[in-house]
Motif scaffolding. Structure first.
Motif, PDB file in Angstrom:
ATOM      1  N   UNK A 130     -17.771   3.092  15.266  1.00 59.07           N
ATOM      2  CA  UNK A 130     -17.739   2.222  16.433  1.00 59.07           C
ATOM      3  C   UNK A 130     -16.945   2.823  17.583  1.00 59.07           C
ATOM      4  N   UNK A 131     -16.405   4.021  17.412  1.00 58.12           N
ATOM      5  CA  UNK A 131     -15.700   4.711  18.487  1.00 58.12           C
ATOM      6  C   UNK A 131     -16.583   5.762  19.147  1.00 58.12           C
ATOM      7  N   UNK A 132     -17.844   5.775  18.836  1.00 51.05           N
ATOM      8  CA  UNK A 132     -18.763   6.762  19.401  1.00 51.05           C
ATOM      9  C   UNK A 132     -19.836   6.072  20.232  1.00 51.05           C
ATOM     10  N   UNK A 133     -20.412   6.818  21.160  1.00 46.61           N
ATOM     11  CA  UNK A 133     -21.519   6.284  21.946  1.00 46.61           C
ATOM     12  C   UNK A 133     -22.749   6.123  21.062  1.00 46.61           C
ATOM     13  N   UNK A 134     -23.418   5.001  21.210  1.00 45.43           N
ATOM     14  CA  UNK A 134     -24.563   4.696  20.362  1.00 45.43           C
ATOM     15  C   UNK A 134     -25.887   5.179  20.950  1.00 45.43           C
ATOM     16  N   UNK A 135     -25.826   5.692  22.173  1.00 45.82           N
ATOM     17  CA  UNK A 135     -27.044   6.217  22.773  1.00 45.82           C
ATOM     18  C   UNK A 135     -28.086   5.132  23.013  1.00 45.82           C
ATOM     19  N   UNK A 136     -29.354   5.500  22.796  1.00 46.95           N
ATOM     20  CA  UNK A 136     -30.449   4.568  23.052  1.00 46.95           C
ATOM     21  C   UNK A 136     -30.957   3.912  21.770  1.00 46.95           C
ATOM     22  N   UNK A 137     -30.118   3.856  20.762  1.00 46.29           N
ATOM     23  CA  UNK A 137     -30.486   3.154  19.540  1.00 46.29           C
ATOM     24  C   UNK A 137     -30.573   1.652  19.812  1.00 46.29           C
ATOM     25  N   UNK A 138     -31.161   0.959  18.886  1.00 44.46           N
ATOM     26  CA  UNK A 138     -31.350  -0.479  19.087  1.00 44.46           C
ATOM     27  C   UNK A 138     -30.351  -1.286  18.272  1.00 44.46           C
ATOM     28  N   UNK A 139     -30.128  -2.515  18.743  1.00 43.09           N
ATOM     29  CA  UNK A 139     -29.396  -3.517  17.964  1.00 43.09           C
ATOM     30  C   UNK A 139     -30.434  -4.560  17.532  1.00 43.09           C
ATOM     31  N   UNK A 140     -30.727  -4.578  16.243  1.00 45.63           N
ATOM     32  CA  UNK A 140     -31.765  -5.460  15.715  1.00 45.63           C
ATOM     33  C   UNK A 140     -31.153  -6.762  15.227  1.00 45.63           C
ATOM     34  N   UNK A 141     -31.629  -7.862  15.799  1.00 49.68           N
ATOM     35  CA  UNK A 141     -31.107  -9.192  15.481  1.00 49.68           C
ATOM     36  C   UNK A 141     -32.158  -9.944  14.674  1.00 49.68           C
ATOM     37  N   UNK A 142     -31.849 -10.228  13.439  1.00 51.05           N
ATOM     38  CA  UNK A 142     -32.749 -11.009  12.577  1.00 51.05           C
ATOM     39  C   UNK A 142     -32.235 -12.451  12.601  1.00 51.05           C
ATOM     40  N   UNK A 143     -32.796 -13.185  13.578  1.00 51.21           N
ATOM     41  CA  UNK A 143     -32.334 -14.565  13.804  1.00 51.21           C
ATOM     42  C   UNK A 143     -33.172 -15.480  12.913  1.00 51.21           C
TER      43      UNK A 143
END
Length: 1027
Positions: free
Chosen positions: A830-843
């Motif tokens: 969590x101290x690194x840049x995540x770039x263009x990856x996605x955050x997937x939300x399973x609502x």
């Protein structure tokens, strides 16, 4: 009881009664004394180890800066008395005990201030300023100056009497009052200003010597270069004098006075240095002061002596009403002809008021001496300025030629129309051609002409300029040395090293000498003076603001012994000082403020580890208290909802990834509290100062979080108490965050039950729940043990059997949470840049919106701002488009720019057999055996609530199959995701802990990226309404 106390004292050396007999008339309890050689510590009658109040318990040692003596702790006092519990004798640091040179308030403050105030401006520029500004405006300038300096003196007196003042003077007072953020920049500027003041007075001395050489036809090159040459030689001599130390400073200053006699009067005075060298420093300083007084008396006497023809030709006519009226109004001339330019040139004559403060470390009683000496010095010097200004304006005309041929007595037939005609002199020609060489407006040495003998004025100029130059050259390195010792700025500690018994900063002397020499080479006093005014006004403004701020914050530690000040007059003087900076030299004021802001930004960014009990700290406390109280009267609103997190980290340094993750979306937005639950049987294994160490770790990692620990018998009990007691008013946690229990299958069943009970209790307390799972675990304790590090604290309430999670991705230099470069800081994903990856939300379940809010907050951070949010929802094949459209509309109303919406339609499809088998194998150890199932199941489950019956499995089987299938879908669709956020199932009250844990495991198993199982408390945390 008395006999018991006496028996105890018999075991303690030096703590026996003077008379062991008990009087028959009553019981008499004497005060015991613990004898440590010369030091005797008296004990109270409460306890033979309980000392009476003593100065050494509060005073700091001169050398080490530590408290001289420590009183016994409460633990010692509460235990039965033991001879071994005696406090140790004071340690001998091995340093030689030397007698330091100290000054009283008269010599150290008043006379020193007067010697520095009576500088070059009074002798060489005050008459010229009077001619330019006139008597009225000159008095306005003087009174405005003394208004600022007098209020500043009262502010200085208040600060200096609010505790013991050490070496460092103005810097010490501002930094310890306002804090290092403003104190350090002003200390640096003030040291620089003192170096400039040294150059100012040295240039004034050089101008006078140049004029003496010109009068004797001994000019070396030209006017400017002669000043540069003489000034360079003078400042080198002053540097050599300062190397002699404080004890000889005033002695050699007297020698400089004798040299002035030698250069002006005759060779007969050459023997006087031998006499001065046998005097002590105070005697020499008094003689130096007397020399200045004689020069002033010589001037005032000269104003009453009828002038001869030669003096009249130079513009001096004695006291005349018409001359007074003529000089009453201003007559500005030349490039410096303006009111504020005159003000800027005059103001350095008021800067000597802090000379006593600058050497406060060398005073006998700084708290008592600084107020008396400074205010008296201002009074006497102001009186002298007023008298000199009005007497010179009443006796000398503005323009005079200096030629005897301009006398009307010799040329009565010449037409004359100027003011000099009334006095019998025709100065019209030089006035019209601007070639007049004498008079107030043209001749800087006018005081020598008016005085009884010009030689004493020359001596006075030498005395004033050399005294002030040497005083500033001594005080500037002292201030800079204190700044160096505080280690606020890098690369300057080299100049802070002290030498000799008075800890003289010889390297600082050389640095300030170089700065002073650079400005001496300018060679123009009128150019240097406004620059000095700028820096000193900035310092005075900050001093007054310090007093104002310390007063209005009403800190209990603000108890100055000097009471004759007002915070509002201090604020007025501060504002006036800052305004005058821009009116004097606007570009210099802008540069000064730019430098201060740069230095302020550096200190704010670096956050030096100092704690001086500043008024800023008191102000922040007052603001926090006031805002917290005002929040209590405000009803909660969904628009202002913030996830205020209580994070069960254990010792935070053992779970850096969990700390980093929560710190990322709470920093500067909401509350974060790291909770550490300490088991009662593990309490003794925790270091005594573990809290301070862990808080330092959080600060070094730049995580904005509070830390609290709680002693409890179980995780559930501790978490419950933390949820109930943590926070203040509205600043209370509403979301519980904890790590996923990786060893749930191997740990003791009681530990698993305790973990699930904690989750259930959070739901019962209407808390939101977030559980973070990473493939390699969160706990890095095992890594610390392998590396042999001892700074990590092991806590048995939190399992330490997980493999460390460390990533070596690209570092974000502007990150919200960063590594300080220490080997003890473990980097997390969590101290690194995540770039263009996605955050997937399973609502999967509607929890009020917390499942959406946390990922959205993540995308507002630098590391996650390029990440794309994707929302996955459950739906049917027939209604897929309608479901997507409804969700898109909902997200739009939430003002969330999420375009990627995926409808999961095959969750009812049977999962793979191997995945279902893995789930069954995970729950198998917790199932009731056939023999147990045939007995009293309820009783067995009461004794072992983690046991799972066949009935439990049948009840949850449909949910588990969908869960396993959903896990397959997640692993397929989120293979490139940076974070997966999944709705957390809510456990039924009858659900066994092992079964619920297996359910969570089946949901989040095998996900390569961090997985967050999150659930709100079913209350809305997002809204699309404006009210």
């Amino acid at each position: 009881m008395a006999r018991y106390v006496a028996r105890i004292r018999n075991f303690i050396p030096g703590a026996r009664h003077a008379d062991s007999n008990i009087s028959s008339q009553g019981v008499t309890v004497d005060m015991a004394e613990v004898d440590y050689g010369k030091d005797k510590i008296k004990m109270s009658f409460y306890n033979p180890l309980d000392p009476v109040p003593k100065h050494d318990f509060y005073a700091k040692d001169t050398w080490s800066g530590r408290i001289k003596n420590t009183r016994p702790s409460l633990d010692v006092l509460r235990k039965p008395p033991d001879p071994d519990d005696l406090p140790p004798p004071p340690e001998d640091d091995g340093r030689p005990k030397v007698k330091l040179v100290r000054f009283g308030w008269v010599l150290g403050v008043m006379i020193r201030c007067m010697l520095n105030i009576w500088g070059v401006i009074m002798y060489l520029r005050l008459p010229w300023i009077t001619s330019q500004a006139g008597i009225i405006l000159t008095y306005v300038i003087i009174f405005m100056s003394i208004t600022i300096t007098t209020i500043t003196a009262t502010s200085v007196s208040a600060i200096s009497t609010n505790g013991k003042v050490y070496s460092g003077g103005t810097y010490f007072m501002i930094s310890r009052s306002l804090g290092p953020e403003l104190g350090a920049p002003i200390g640096l500027l003030f040291a620089f200003a003192n170096a400039l003041a040294c150059s100012l007075n040295t240039v004034g001395f050089a101008e006078t010597v140049r004029d003496v050489l010109k009068d004797n036809s001994a000019q070396m090159v030209d006017d400017v270069n002669d000043v540069r040459i003489i000034g360079t030689i003078t400042v080198i001599i002053l540097l050599c004098i300062t190397f002699a130390g404080m004890a000889w400073e005033a002695k050699v200053r007297s020698f400089a006075l004798v040299f002035a006699h030698f250069s002006v009067l005759s060779l007969l005075t050459a023997s006087l240095p031998l006499l001065f060298l046998v005097f002590t420093a105070p005697q020499a300083q008094i003689l130096f002061f007397i020399a200045l007084l004689l020069s002033l008396v010589n001037y005032f006497v000269g104003t009453f002596i009828p002038p001869g023809t030669e003096k009249q030709a130079m513009g001096f006519f004695g006291y005349r009403a018409d001359i007074f009226v003529e000089n009453l109004l201003p007559s500005f001339r030349g490039k410096d002809g303006s009111f504020f330019r005159m003000f800027a040139i005059f103001f350095p004559s008021a800067t000597g008021i802090l000379s006593g403060v600058n050497i406060c470390g060398d005073l006998k009683d700084p708290s008592g001496g600084i107020p008396k000496g400074t205010l008296l010095a201002i009074f006497w010097t102001t009186l002298s300025y007023l008298l000199i200004s009005i007497t010179v304006a009443a006796t000398v005309v503005r323009d005079a030629s200096g030629s005897l041929n301009d006398s009307l007595a010799l040329n009565s037939s010449i037409h004359c129309s100027g003011f000099g005609c009334k006095l019998g002199w025709n100065f019209d020609q030089c006035e019209q051609n601007n070639t007049c060489s004498f008079g107030l407006a043209n001749h800087f040495q006018i005081l020598a002409i008016v005085s009884g003998t010009g030689h004493l004025i020359t001596i006075g100029i030498f005395a004033a300029t050399l005294s002030s130059a040497l005083g500033f050259l001594v005080s500037a390195p002292k201030i800079f040395q204190c700044l160096c010792k505080d280690n606020i700025y890098p690369y300057i500690g080299f100049f802070g090293k002290g030498y000799g018994k008075n800890n003289e900063p010889l390297r600082g002397y050389i640095l300030m000498f170089i700065i002073a020499l650079a400005f001496i080479l300018i060679g123009d006093l009128n150019t240097i003076a406004p620059l000095i005014s700028n820096f000193f006004l900035c310092s005075y403004g900050l001093i007054n603001f310090s007093t104002f701020h310390a007063s209005i914050t009403q800190s209990p530690g603000w108890r100055p012994q000097y009471h004759y000040f007002s915070p509002w007059t201090s604020l007025f003087a501060a504002v006036l000082s800052f305004v005058l900076m821009f009116l004097f030299t606007w570009w210099a004021a802008l540069i000064t403020f730019a430098i201060v802001l740069c230095l302020l930004g550096y200190v704010t960014y670096k956050k030096p580890r100092v704690n001086w009990g500043t008024s800023y700290q008191a102000g922040f406390y007052n603001m926090a208290l006031s805002f917290s109280m005002s929040l209590t009267g405000v009803e909660d609103h969904v628009k202002n909802f913030r996830p205020q997190c209580l994070v069960l980290t254990g010792p935070p340094n053992t779970r850096p990834a969990l700390v980093d993750f929560v710190g990322t979306f709470t920093k500067n937005i909401s509350l974060m509290i790291c909770g550490n639950i300490i088991m009662e049987d593990e309490k003794s294994s925790f270091p005594q100062h573990s809290t301070d160490m862990l808080v330092d770790w959080l600060n070094q990692r730049k995580v904005r979080s509070f830390y609290t620990s709680f002693n409890a018998d179980s995780l559930k009990e501790g978490a419950h108490n933390l949820m109930q007691a943590s926070g203040l008013g509205k600043l209370k946690p509403n979301t519980l965050v904890l790590g996923y229990k990786m060893n749930w299958q191997e740990c003791k069943p009681e530990s698993l039950q305790d973990y699930i009970n904690t989750v259930s209790d959070a739901f019962d307390s209407s808390y939101g729940i977030a559980i973070l799972r990473m493939m390699d675990g969160l706990d890095v304790m095992a890594d610390f043990h392998r590396a042999g590090r001892s700074f990590a604290i092991d806590n048995q309430a939190f399992d330490a059997d997980e493999v460390p999670q460390c990533e070596k991705d690209e570092t974000d230099q502007n990150s919200d949470i960063s590594d300080d470069g220490s080997d003890e800081q473990v980097r997390s994903v969590f101290q690194t840049k995540q770039g263009r990856k996605s955050i997937d939300i399973y609502w999967i379940s509607d929890d009020g919106g917390l499942t959406l809010l946390v990922p959205y907050l993540l995308t507002r951070r630098n590391r996650w701002k390029k990440s794309k949010l994707r929302v996955f929802i459950l739906g049917g094949r027939e209604t897929m488009e309608e479901d997507r459209k409804d969700m898109k509309m909902l997200l739009k109303r939430f003002r969330l720019e999420i375009e990627d919406i995926v409808v999961i339609t095959d969750v009812d499809k049977p999962p793979l057999a191997k995945n279902l088998q893995r789930y069954e194998e995970s729950i198998a150890p917790f199932r009731l055996s056939e023999e147990q199932a045939g007995g009293d199941v309820q009783e067995l489950k009461r004794l072992s609530p983690w046991k799972v019956s066949d009935k439990d499995l049948e009840a949850i089987k449909p949910k588990v199959e969908r869960t396993v299938r959903l896990n397959e879908i997640i692993k397929k669709n989120s293979i490139h995701a940076a974070l997966v956020v999944i709705s957390l199932p809510v456990p039924d009250v009858t659900c066994p802990s092992s079964l619920y844990m297996a359910w969570l495991d089946a949901l989040s198993y095998g996900i390569h990226c961090p997985a967050l199982l999150i659930r709100g408390n079913q209350e809305n945390v997002m809204t699309f309404y404006c009210q």
